[in-house]
Design a protein around this motif. Structure first.
Motif, PDB file in Angstrom:
ATOM      1  N   LEU A 256       0.821  -1.209   0.000  1.00 50.65           N
ATOM      2  CA  LEU A 256       0.000   0.000   0.000  1.00 50.65           C
ATOM      3  C   LEU A 256       0.854   1.259   0.000  1.00 50.65           C
ATOM      4  O   LEU A 256       0.338   2.355   0.197  1.00 50.65           O
ATOM      5  N   ARG A 257       2.154   1.118  -0.220  1.00 56.53           N
ATOM      6  CA  ARG A 257       3.035   2.284  -0.214  1.00 56.53           C
ATOM      7  C   ARG A 257       2.751   3.191  -1.413  1.00 56.53           C
ATOM      8  O   ARG A 257       2.381   2.728  -2.492  1.00 56.53           O
ATOM      9  N   SER A 258       2.954   4.479  -1.217  1.00 59.34           N
ATOM     10  CA  SER A 258       2.833   5.435  -2.313  1.00 59.34           C
ATOM     11  C   SER A 258       4.036   5.288  -3.240  1.00 59.34           C
ATOM     12  O   SER A 258       5.022   4.615  -2.910  1.00 59.34           O
ATOM     13  N   GLY A 259       3.969   5.945  -4.399  1.00 59.82           N
ATOM     14  CA  GLY A 259       4.975   5.757  -5.436  1.00 59.82           C
ATOM     15  C   GLY A 259       6.405   5.897  -4.990  1.00 59.82           C
ATOM     16  O   GLY A 259       7.248   5.041  -5.275  1.00 59.82           O
ATOM     17  N   GLY A 260       6.743   7.004  -4.292  1.00 58.39           N
ATOM     18  CA  GLY A 260       8.117   7.246  -3.894  1.00 58.39           C
ATOM     19  C   GLY A 260       8.676   6.152  -3.017  1.00 58.39           C
ATOM     20  O   GLY A 260       9.847   5.744  -3.167  1.00 58.39           O
ATOM     21  N   TYR A 261       7.877   5.638  -2.105  1.00 55.80           N
ATOM     22  CA  TYR A 261       8.343   4.603  -1.183  1.00 55.80           C
ATOM     23  C   TYR A 261       8.291   3.225  -1.832  1.00 55.80           C
ATOM     24  O   TYR A 261       9.137   2.363  -1.549  1.00 55.80           O
ATOM     25  N   HIS A 262       7.334   3.027  -2.710  1.00 55.63           N
ATOM     26  CA  HIS A 262       7.295   1.777  -3.478  1.00 55.63           C
ATOM     27  C   HIS A 262       8.573   1.625  -4.307  1.00 55.63           C
ATOM     28  O   HIS A 262       9.171   0.543  -4.358  1.00 55.63           O
ATOM     29  N   HIS A 263       9.018   2.718  -4.916  1.00 55.16           N
ATOM     30  CA  HIS A 263      10.188   2.657  -5.791  1.00 55.16           C
ATOM     31  C   HIS A 263      11.498   2.496  -5.023  1.00 55.16           C
ATOM     32  O   HIS A 263      12.521   2.152  -5.624  1.00 55.16           O
ATOM     33  N   LEU A 264      11.499   2.730  -3.712  1.00 52.49           N
ATOM     34  CA  LEU A 264      12.712   2.473  -2.938  1.00 52.49           C
ATOM     35  C   LEU A 264      13.051   0.993  -2.945  1.00 52.49           C
ATOM     36  O   LEU A 264      14.218   0.613  -2.794  1.00 52.49           O
ATOM     37  N   GLY A 265      12.038   0.144  -3.105  1.00 52.53           N
ATOM     38  CA  GLY A 265      12.281  -1.292  -3.093  1.00 52.53           C
ATOM     39  C   GLY A 265      11.029  -2.068  -3.394  1.00 52.53           C
ATOM     40  O   GLY A 265      10.374  -2.581  -2.479  1.00 52.53           O
ATOM     41  N   PRO A 266      10.629  -2.161  -4.674  1.00 49.96           N
ATOM     42  CA  PRO A 266       9.430  -2.932  -5.040  1.00 49.96           C
ATOM     43  C   PRO A 266       9.566  -4.396  -4.620  1.00 49.96           C
ATOM     44  O   PRO A 266      10.675  -4.945  -4.612  1.00 49.96           O
ATOM     45  N   VAL A 267       8.448  -4.999  -4.268  1.00 53.09           N
ATOM     46  CA  VAL A 267       8.432  -6.420  -3.915  1.00 53.09           C
ATOM     47  C   VAL A 267       7.753  -7.173  -5.053  1.00 53.09           C
ATOM     48  O   VAL A 267       6.548  -7.029  -5.252  1.00 53.09           O
ATOM     49  N   PRO A 268       8.500  -7.953  -5.841  1.00 49.34           N
ATOM     50  CA  PRO A 268       7.897  -8.665  -6.972  1.00 49.34           C
ATOM     51  C   PRO A 268       6.723  -9.540  -6.531  1.00 49.34           C
ATOM     52  O   PRO A 268       6.787 -10.233  -5.511  1.00 49.34           O
ATOM     53  N   GLY A 269       5.636  -9.474  -7.276  1.00 47.71           N
ATOM     54  CA  GLY A 269       4.477 -10.298  -6.966  1.00 47.71           C
ATOM     55  C   GLY A 269       3.556  -9.735  -5.910  1.00 47.71           C
ATOM     56  O   GLY A 269       2.518 -10.338  -5.600  1.00 47.71           O
ATOM     57  N   ALA A 270       3.911  -8.590  -5.340  1.00 45.70           N
ATOM     58  CA  ALA A 270       3.059  -8.003  -4.305  1.00 45.70           C
ATOM     59  C   ALA A 270       1.740  -7.508  -4.902  1.00 45.70           C
ATOM     60  O   ALA A 270       1.680  -7.068  -6.049  1.00 45.70           O
ATOM     61  N   VAL A 271       0.705  -7.569  -4.105  1.00 47.50           N
ATOM     62  CA  VAL A 271      -0.595  -7.032  -4.485  1.00 47.50           C
ATOM     63  C   VAL A 271      -0.571  -5.522  -4.276  1.00 47.50           C
ATOM     64  O   VAL A 271      -0.133  -5.040  -3.224  1.00 47.50           O
ATOM     65  N   THR A 272      -1.012  -4.769  -5.267  1.00 53.03           N
ATOM     66  CA  THR A 272      -1.094  -3.314  -5.145  1.00 53.03           C
ATOM     67  C   THR A 272      -2.549  -2.884  -5.220  1.00 53.03           C
ATOM     68  O   THR A 272      -3.396  -3.593  -5.784  1.00 53.03           O
ATOM     69  N   VAL A 273      -2.845  -1.719  -4.663  1.00 49.92           N
ATOM     70  CA  VAL A 273      -4.222  -1.237  -4.581  1.00 49.92           C
ATOM     71  C   VAL A 273      -4.311   0.204  -5.053  1.00 49.92           C
ATOM     72  O   VAL A 273      -3.615   1.083  -4.535  1.00 49.92           O
ATOM     73  N   ASP A 274      -5.159   0.450  -6.047  1.00 51.52           N
ATOM     74  CA  ASP A 274      -5.495   1.800  -6.471  1.00 51.52           C
ATOM     75  C   ASP A 274      -6.826   2.181  -5.831  1.00 51.52           C
ATOM     76  O   ASP A 274      -7.689   1.321  -5.610  1.00 51.52           O
ATOM     77  N   VAL A 275      -6.998   3.468  -5.550  1.00 53.08           N
ATOM     78  CA  VAL A 275      -8.244   3.941  -4.958  1.00 53.08           C
ATOM     79  C   VAL A 275      -8.908   4.917  -5.916  1.00 53.08           C
ATOM     80  O   VAL A 275      -8.275   5.875  -6.376  1.00 53.08           O
ATOM     81  N   VAL A 276     -10.174   4.661  -6.239  1.00 51.47           N
ATOM     82  CA  VAL A 276     -10.925   5.551  -7.125  1.00 51.47           C
ATOM     83  C   VAL A 276     -12.244   5.936  -6.469  1.00 51.47           C
ATOM     84  O   VAL A 276     -12.768   5.218  -5.617  1.00 51.47           O
ATOM     85  N   THR A 277     -12.766   7.092  -6.878  1.00 52.28           N
ATOM     86  CA  THR A 277     -14.102   7.518  -6.470  1.00 52.28           C
ATOM     87  C   THR A 277     -15.038   7.303  -7.653  1.00 52.28           C
ATOM     88  O   THR A 277     -14.733   7.708  -8.775  1.00 52.28           O
ATOM     89  N   GLU A 278     -16.163   6.669  -7.400  1.00 52.38           N
ATOM     90  CA  GLU A 278     -17.164   6.457  -8.443  1.00 52.38           C
ATOM     91  C   GLU A 278     -18.331   7.407  -8.209  1.00 52.38           C
ATOM     92  O   GLU A 278     -18.926   7.428  -7.127  1.00 52.38           O
ATOM     93  N   TYR A 279     -18.665   8.185  -9.238  1.00 53.06           N
ATOM     94  CA  TYR A 279     -19.719   9.183  -9.150  1.00 53.06           C
ATOM     95  C   TYR A 279     -21.052   8.607  -9.627  1.00 53.06           C
ATOM     96  O   TYR A 279     -21.083   7.540 -10.270  1.00 53.06           O
ATOM     97  N   PRO A 280     -22.172   9.275  -9.318  1.00 53.05           N
ATOM     98  CA  PRO A 280     -23.498   8.754  -9.682  1.00 53.05           C
ATOM     99  C   PRO A 280     -23.662   8.438 -11.164  1.00 53.05           C
ATOM    100  O   PRO A 280     -24.432   7.548 -11.534  1.00 53.05           O
TER     101      PRO A 280
END
Length: 249
Positions: A165-189
């Motif tokens: 769940l790390r943000s981009g800058g911290y993810h890029h310090l050391g990606p973990v291959p195969g890790a599950v990542t999560v994007d967050v979106v808002t869905e409007y009416p």
């Protein structure tokens, strides 16, 4: 299961623990780089406080952070989970965790750090100020310093379910291959969706709390999705290792 969180710029000050001792931290293979980065930070803040404020991107109001960095090796420590504050950690709400709930969270949560690479939730760390994008004098980019050793340290996690769940800058310090990542979106009416930026931290904090404190053992994506959905989160499986968390305005 391991859940990787971003740190926060804001942190609690003080603590009841003894000063920083790298030998007490998890992932001891990171300690040489931890010492190198810490020494570079302390030297900069001790020898050139004004320059340090500019390098760290601090306003005059936050100039005291430089002095706290200079005292890194002598200031008191606190568990990482209580050291970090801010939007994500408010949503995680570690203060309300007790007993078995907290024990489960501490066994699953890891926090990315520009200073320490990765720390476990109960690792004792001091207050500090250092961001992933900072270039310390004589050291170069933190990404260059951390990526090789973090990659090696987390290679042994390949059989674990890792939720990054790390943000981009911290993810890029050391990606973990195969890790599950999560994007967050808002869905409007009208059905349209927009990527959430700042409040992504809030929603990731809520999801992290659900996963970290659940009594269920999660070893794969289907079990993770069951736990998240039963807790009321709307989570879609959108790619091989990618999830999308859908929120409403």
């Amino acid at each position: 299961m391991r859940i990787l969180l971003s740190p926060s710029e804001t942190k609690s000050i003080g603590g009841a623990g003894e000063p920083l001792e790298l030998a007490t931290l998890s992932l001891p293979s990171l300690n040489e780089t931890r010492r190198t980065v810490a020494d570079a930070l302390v030297t900069m803040c001790t020898d050139d406080p004004g320059g340090a404020r500019a390098v760290l991107g601090l306003s005059e109001k936050l100039a005291g952070e430089v002095q706290l960095d200079a005292q890194l090796w002598t200031s008191p420590t606190a568990p990482a989970l209580t050291r970090y504050t801010g939007v994500l950690y408010d949503a995680l709400d570690e203060g309300s965790m007790t007993g078995a709930t907290r024990a489960r969270a501490e066994s699953r949560l890891w926090i990315g750090s520009a200073l320490f690479g990765l720390v476990a939730a109960d690792d004792p760390i001091p207050h500090y100020r250092l961001s992933a994008g900072t270039r310390l004098p004589g050291l170069g980019t933190l990404r260059a310093a951390w990526r090789p050793v973090l990659t090696a340290a987390t290679a042994r996690w390949e059989e674990d379910l890792v939720v990054d769940l790390r943000s981009g800058g911290y993810h890029h310090l050391g990606p973990v291959p195969g890790a599950v990542t999560v994007d967050v979106v808002t869905e409007y009416p009208d059905g349209s969706r927009k990527v959430v930026s700042h409040f992504s931290k809030h929603h990731k904090g809520l999801l992290a709390r659900t996963l970290a404190t659940s009594r269920a053992e999660m070893a794969d994506l289907p079990s993770l999705l069951r736990v998240a959905r039963r807790a009321g989160h709307t989570v879609e499986h959108t790619s091989q290792n990618g999830l999308t968390m859908v929120t409403t305005p």
